[in-house]
Scaffold this motif. Structure first.
Motif, PDB file in Angstrom:
ATOM      1  N   VAL A  32      45.139  44.656  44.893  1.00 39.13           N
ATOM      2  CA  VAL A  32      45.971  45.384  43.777  1.00 39.13           C
ATOM      3  C   VAL A  32      47.220  46.250  44.435  1.00 39.13           C
ATOM      4  N   GLU A  33      48.248  45.619  44.349  1.00 41.70           N
ATOM      5  CA  GLU A  33      49.380  46.378  44.947  1.00 41.70           C
ATOM      6  C   GLU A  33      49.420  47.591  43.982  1.00 41.70           C
ATOM      7  N   GLU A  41      50.349  55.769  36.774  1.00 38.39           N
ATOM      8  CA  GLU A  41      50.671  54.141  37.050  1.00 38.39           C
ATOM      9  C   GLU A  41      49.749  53.279  37.876  1.00 38.39           C
ATOM     10  N   ASN A  42      49.562  53.767  38.843  1.00 40.81           N
ATOM     11  CA  ASN A  42      48.753  53.300  39.872  1.00 40.81           C
ATOM     12  C   ASN A  42      47.280  53.020  39.339  1.00 40.81           C
ATOM     13  N   THR A  76      38.022  50.430  43.521  1.00 43.07           N
ATOM     14  CA  THR A  76      38.580  50.895  45.099  1.00 43.07           C
ATOM     15  C   THR A  76      37.651  49.876  46.060  1.00 43.07           C
ATOM     16  N   ARG A  77      38.144  50.028  47.408  1.00 44.56           N
ATOM     17  CA  ARG A  77      37.487  49.512  48.393  1.00 44.56           C
ATOM     18  C   ARG A  77      37.023  50.831  49.526  1.00 44.56           C
ATOM     19  N   ALA A 118      43.048  49.411  37.108  1.00 45.22           N
ATOM     20  CA  ALA A 118      41.978  49.318  36.153  1.00 45.22           C
ATOM     21  C   ALA A 118      42.435  47.701  35.360  1.00 45.22           C
ATOM     22  N   LEU A 119      43.498  47.752  35.141  1.00 48.65           N
ATOM     23  CA  LEU A 119      43.899  46.407  34.353  1.00 48.65           C
ATOM     24  C   LEU A 119      43.582  45.178  35.051  1.00 48.65           C
ATOM     25  N   ALA A 120      43.879  45.305  36.394  1.00 43.32           N
ATOM     26  CA  ALA A 120      43.855  43.864  37.281  1.00 43.32           C
ATOM     27  C   ALA A 120      42.493  43.834  37.410  1.00 43.32           C
ATOM     28  N   ILE A 121      41.610  44.856  37.864  1.00 42.62           N
ATOM     29  CA  ILE A 121      39.911  44.444  38.144  1.00 42.62           C
ATOM     30  C   ILE A 121      39.354  43.901  36.827  1.00 42.62           C
ATOM     31  N   SER A 122      39.633  44.647  35.725  1.00 43.65           N
ATOM     32  CA  SER A 122      39.205  44.393  34.438  1.00 43.65           C
ATOM     33  C   SER A 122      39.491  42.987  33.833  1.00 43.65           C
ATOM     34  N   ARG A 123      40.337  42.478  34.243  1.00 47.76           N
ATOM     35  CA  ARG A 123      40.697  41.182  33.946  1.00 47.76           C
ATOM     36  C   ARG A 123      39.900  40.057  34.597  1.00 47.76           C
TER      37      ARG A 123
END
Length: 198
Positions: free
Chosen positions: A43-44, A52-53, A12-13, A58-63
């Motif tokens: 992340v949109e 879902e959100n 989060t920001r 979580a997936l985008a940042i953990s990559r």
């Protein structure tokens, strides 16, 4: 970047959200959010549910980062509004993250409505290396007040009185709120899960 087993990155920001989680999680982890990594992509949030959100984030940042990433998607569900604003809670007033406009619209839509039951709901997703490890949820029942009350908290806190209380989350203070909030209840499950995994 070397993995720090004691670091938990919050996807989060939102500084308010990060501070709440930091206060609730105590000394178990060093809690940072994505503002510490300015090169990370936005992340949109295109999901239609909290799960879902939260999973998308979580997936985008953990990559992109080593170690544990925790994401949260949460919002307010008002029964008289058929569960709205739900996943669109932060943009309900027409401008993303504008708490004043969100609360103004809520008061307009709830004007003259006697049925004021509502709940805050939170879903958290824990991920590492682009894989979901687990997800957790929490909620707190309450009601929408006729007008904002209190200067604490953020978001809809001035308009939401949790079950068993006459005062809003904004009046009850961080310690009381964190002990019963939707985010606190979900996070307690996260901490328990992490404890079980050592």
């Amino acid at each position: 970047m070397d993995e720090d087993p004691n670091r938990l990155v919050i996807a989060t920001r939102n500084a308010h959200k990060t501070q709440e989680i930091r206060e609730m999680i105590g000394d178990c982890f060093e809690v940072v959010d994505v503002t510490a990594f300015p090169d990370l992509p936005e992340v949109e949030e295109t999901g239609t549910t909290f799960l879902e959100n939260a999973t998308l984030k979580a997936l985008a940042i953990s990559r992109e980062l080593e170690g544990l990433v925790l994401s949260d998607d949460s919002g307010l569900e008002v029964d008289a509004l058929d569960g709205r604003p739900g996943v669109w809670s932060s943009s309900f007033g027409g401008e993303e993250g504008n708490h004043a406009k969100n609360n103004e619209r809520m008061m307009r839509e709830m004007a003259g409505i006697a049925e004021r039951s509502a709940r805050f709901r939170c879903v958290m997703v824990l991920a590492r290396g682009g894989e979901v490890l687990a997800h957790f949820d929490g909620s707190v029942e309450g009601r929408i007040l006729d007008e904002p009350s209190g200067a604490g908290g953020f978001g809809y806190d001035p308009l939401f009185a949790p079950e068993g209380h006459d005062r809003s989350f904004a009046e009850l203070g961080a310690e009381v709120k964190n002990g019963m909030s939707h985010r606190g209840r979900a996070l307690a499950k996260v901490v328990a899960w992490l404890g079980d995994k050592g």
